[in-house]
Design an enzyme around this catalytic site. Structure first.
Site, PDB file in Angstrom:
ATOM      1  N   TYR A 153       0.838  -1.210   0.000  1.00 22.97           N
ATOM      2  CA  TYR A 153       0.000   0.000   0.000  1.00 22.97           C
ATOM      3  C   TYR A 153       0.871   1.258   0.000  1.00 22.97           C
ATOM      4  O   TYR A 153       0.601   2.212  -0.735  1.00 22.97           O
ATOM      5  CB  TYR A 153      -0.894  -0.058   1.240  1.00 22.97           C
ATOM      6  CG  TYR A 153      -1.937   1.012   1.372  1.00 22.97           C
ATOM      7  CD1 TYR A 153      -3.182   0.883   0.739  1.00 22.97           C
ATOM      8  CD2 TYR A 153      -1.718   2.138   2.161  1.00 22.97           C
ATOM      9  CE1 TYR A 153      -4.163   1.853   0.902  1.00 22.97           C
ATOM     10  CE2 TYR A 153      -2.692   3.107   2.326  1.00 22.97           C
ATOM     11  CZ  TYR A 153      -3.915   2.957   1.695  1.00 22.97           C
ATOM     12  OH  TYR A 153      -4.878   3.922   1.856  1.00 22.97           O
ATOM     13  N   LYS A 157       0.875   4.030  -3.011  1.00 20.75           N
ATOM     14  CA  LYS A 157       0.525   5.441  -2.779  1.00 20.75           C
ATOM     15  C   LYS A 157       1.710   6.362  -3.085  1.00 20.75           C
ATOM     16  O   LYS A 157       1.525   7.479  -3.563  1.00 20.75           O
ATOM     17  CB  LYS A 157       0.033   5.638  -1.344  1.00 20.75           C
ATOM     18  CG  LYS A 157      -1.278   4.911  -1.032  1.00 20.75           C
ATOM     19  CD  LYS A 157      -2.443   5.370  -1.901  1.00 20.75           C
ATOM     20  CE  LYS A 157      -3.773   4.806  -1.407  1.00 20.75           C
ATOM     21  NZ  LYS A 157      -4.902   5.179  -2.284  1.00 20.75           N
TER      22      LYS A 157
HETATM   23  P1  NAP Z   1     -13.574   2.038   1.422  1.00 16.49           P
HETATM   24  O1  NAP Z   1     -14.533   2.578   2.422  1.00 16.49           O
HETATM   25  O2  NAP Z   1     -13.051   0.658   1.572  1.00 16.49           O
HETATM   26  O3  NAP Z   1     -14.217   2.231  -0.039  1.00 16.49           O
HETATM   27  C1  NAP Z   1     -13.478   1.821  -1.166  1.00 16.49           C
HETATM   28  C2  NAP Z   1     -14.187   2.244  -2.428  1.00 16.49           C
HETATM   29  O4  NAP Z   1     -13.347   1.896  -3.546  1.00 16.49           O
HETATM   30  C3  NAP Z   1     -15.513   1.544  -2.639  1.00 16.49           C
HETATM   31  O5  NAP Z   1     -16.396   2.469  -3.240  1.00 16.49           O
HETATM   32  C4  NAP Z   1     -15.165   0.411  -3.605  1.00 16.49           C
HETATM   33  O6  NAP Z   1     -16.254   0.003  -4.457  1.00 16.49           O
HETATM   34  C5  NAP Z   1     -14.102   1.099  -4.441  1.00 16.49           C
HETATM   35  N1  NAP Z   1     -13.209   0.167  -5.140  1.00 16.49           N
HETATM   36  C6  NAP Z   1     -12.335  -0.726  -4.601  1.00 16.49           C
HETATM   37  N2  NAP Z   1     -11.700  -1.390  -5.570  1.00 16.49           N
HETATM   38  C7  NAP Z   1     -12.166  -0.910  -6.755  1.00 16.49           C
HETATM   39  C8  NAP Z   1     -11.908  -1.201  -8.114  1.00 16.49           C
HETATM   40  N3  NAP Z   1     -11.012  -2.144  -8.471  1.00 16.49           N
HETATM   41  N4  NAP Z   1     -12.587  -0.515  -9.070  1.00 16.49           N
HETATM   42  C9  NAP Z   1     -13.494   0.424  -8.735  1.00 16.49           C
HETATM   43  N5  NAP Z   1     -13.787   0.750  -7.456  1.00 16.49           N
HETATM   44  C10 NAP Z   1     -13.130   0.087  -6.485  1.00 16.49           C
HETATM   45  O7  NAP Z   1     -12.260   2.969   1.369  1.00 16.49           O
HETATM   46  P2  NAP Z   1     -12.037   4.485   1.826  1.00 16.49           P
HETATM   47  O8  NAP Z   1     -11.529   4.500   3.204  1.00 16.49           O
HETATM   48  O9  NAP Z   1     -13.180   5.324   1.443  1.00 16.49           O
HETATM   49  O10 NAP Z   1     -10.781   4.840   0.898  1.00 16.49           O
HETATM   50  C11 NAP Z   1     -10.915   5.591  -0.296  1.00 16.49           C
HETATM   51  C12 NAP Z   1      -9.524   5.972  -0.763  1.00 16.49           C
HETATM   52  O11 NAP Z   1      -8.878   6.752   0.251  1.00 16.49           O
HETATM   53  C13 NAP Z   1      -8.615   4.793  -1.030  1.00 16.49           C
HETATM   54  O12 NAP Z   1      -7.792   5.053  -2.140  1.00 16.49           O
HETATM   55  C14 NAP Z   1      -7.779   4.698   0.228  1.00 16.49           C
HETATM   56  O13 NAP Z   1      -6.554   4.071  -0.011  1.00 16.49           O
HETATM   57  C15 NAP Z   1      -7.628   6.170   0.563  1.00 16.49           C
HETATM   58  N6  NAP Z   1      -7.308   6.432   1.971  1.00 16.49           N
HETATM   59  C16 NAP Z   1      -8.174   6.088   2.976  1.00 16.49           C
HETATM   60  C17 NAP Z   1      -7.831   6.374   4.290  1.00 16.49           C
HETATM   61  C18 NAP Z   1      -8.728   6.036   5.447  1.00 16.49           C
HETATM   62  O14 NAP Z   1      -8.290   6.215   6.609  1.00 16.49           O
HETATM   63  N7  NAP Z   1      -9.949   5.605   5.238  1.00 16.49           N
HETATM   64  C19 NAP Z   1      -6.602   6.993   4.568  1.00 16.49           C
HETATM   65  C20 NAP Z   1      -5.756   7.320   3.525  1.00 16.49           C
HETATM   66  C21 NAP Z   1      -6.117   7.052   2.232  1.00 16.49           C
HETATM   67  P3  NAP Z   1     -17.360  -1.105  -3.975  1.00 16.49           P
HETATM   68  O15 NAP Z   1     -18.273  -0.381  -3.006  1.00 16.49           O
HETATM   69  O16 NAP Z   1     -18.053  -1.499  -5.226  1.00 16.49           O
HETATM   70  O17 NAP Z   1     -16.594  -2.203  -3.313  1.00 16.49           O
END
Ligand code: NAP
Length: 242
Positions: A153, A157
């Protein structure tokens, strides 16, 4: 009409970005991979509030899936273009490197790095010819600091951050900006299995962030107001600096 495409718009940060962009009057394309009911719920909330949105299913890591969905969208929207792209779709497959499987490495790199490449390359031409575009890449504190248990990861990133800086210089003359957002711990499905009580003690603000707080930053970068910001990585982490 100028549309915004949010990859992974069905849940978490992407969902909050879709809702906020639509509230600001931007027509939104909500991409999802498999969770159609969550995506439909986002669509329903937007339309109930008088906003404009539509669903577009594709897997960002699958070039054929990306291309066929976007060709189809373009054929139904001959007078519109996607002016705002939020590369948000992402996954975690954590493991110590010594135990990490090839599939865990490949899946995370494919979704974050190849997904960014497939979707962004497809949309660049129209942004450049129309001389307006906003690309916002969802990076992470892990891509800046590196996190143990997340070599896949963190590598993905960090690659996204490098690509952000390079592409920003390629497209700046055509008024297309490219920035990255680097969240710390935000309350979503992705972090729900973490020990929030102990981890929040590491955060100077004393809590995890809300998806809406990240959405505000993304929406500013997506707006015309951010026209002189490009190639940047903006942290949003409650003071949890590297
Ligand atoms: P999440 O709640 O797990 O949601 C992930 C989203 O990505 C869902 O809408 C999922 O679709 C979609 N997805 C996953 N794989 C995909 C693919 N191959 N093609 C199209 N859509 C896909 O994650 P989140 O926390 O919102 O994270 C969103 C972004 O922020 C990510 O890039 C993550 O790395 C980044 N981020 C998050 C955090 C945190 O603390 N949450 C911190 C830093 C960075 P489905 O609903 O259809 O599964």
């Amino acid at each position: 009409m100028k549309y915004a495409l949010v990859t992974g718009g069905s849940r978490g940060l992407g969902r909050a970005v879709c809702l906020q962009l639509a509230a600001e009057g931007v027509p939104v394309i909500i991409n999802y991979q498999s969770n159609r009911s969550a995506a439909e719920e986002v669509l329903a909330q937007i339309t109930e509030r008088g906003g404009k949105a539509e669903l577009l299913q594709f897997d960002v890591a699958d070039i054929n899936s990306v291309d066929s969905a976007l060709v189809d969208w373009e054929s139904k929207h001959p007078d519109d273009y996607i002016a705002i792209l939020v590369n948000n779709a992402g996954i975690r497959e954590d493991n110590l490197m010594i135990f990490m499987q090839n599939e865990q490495w490949d899946r995370v790199i494919n979704v974050t790095v190849n997904g960014f490449f497939y979707v962004t390359r497809r949309l660049l031409k129209s942004m450049m010819t129309k001389r307006f575009g906003r690309i916002i890449n969802m990076a992470s504190l892990s891509g800046l600091k590196g996190m143990p248990g997340q070599t896949n990861y963190s590598a993905a990133k960090a690659a996204l951050i490098g690509a952000t800086k390079a592409l920003a210089q390629e497209v700046a003359p055509r008024k297309v900006t490219v920035n990255a957002v680097a969240p710390g711990f935000i309350e979503t499905d992705m972090t729900k299995d973490l020990d929030m009580d102990s981890l929040k003690k590491l955060v100077p603000v004393g809590r995890f962030g809300k998806p809406e707080e990240v959405a505000e930053l993304v929406c500013f970068l997506a707006s015309e107001k951010s026209s002189y910001i490009t190639g940047e990585v903006i942290s949003i982490n409650g003071g949890l600096y590297t």
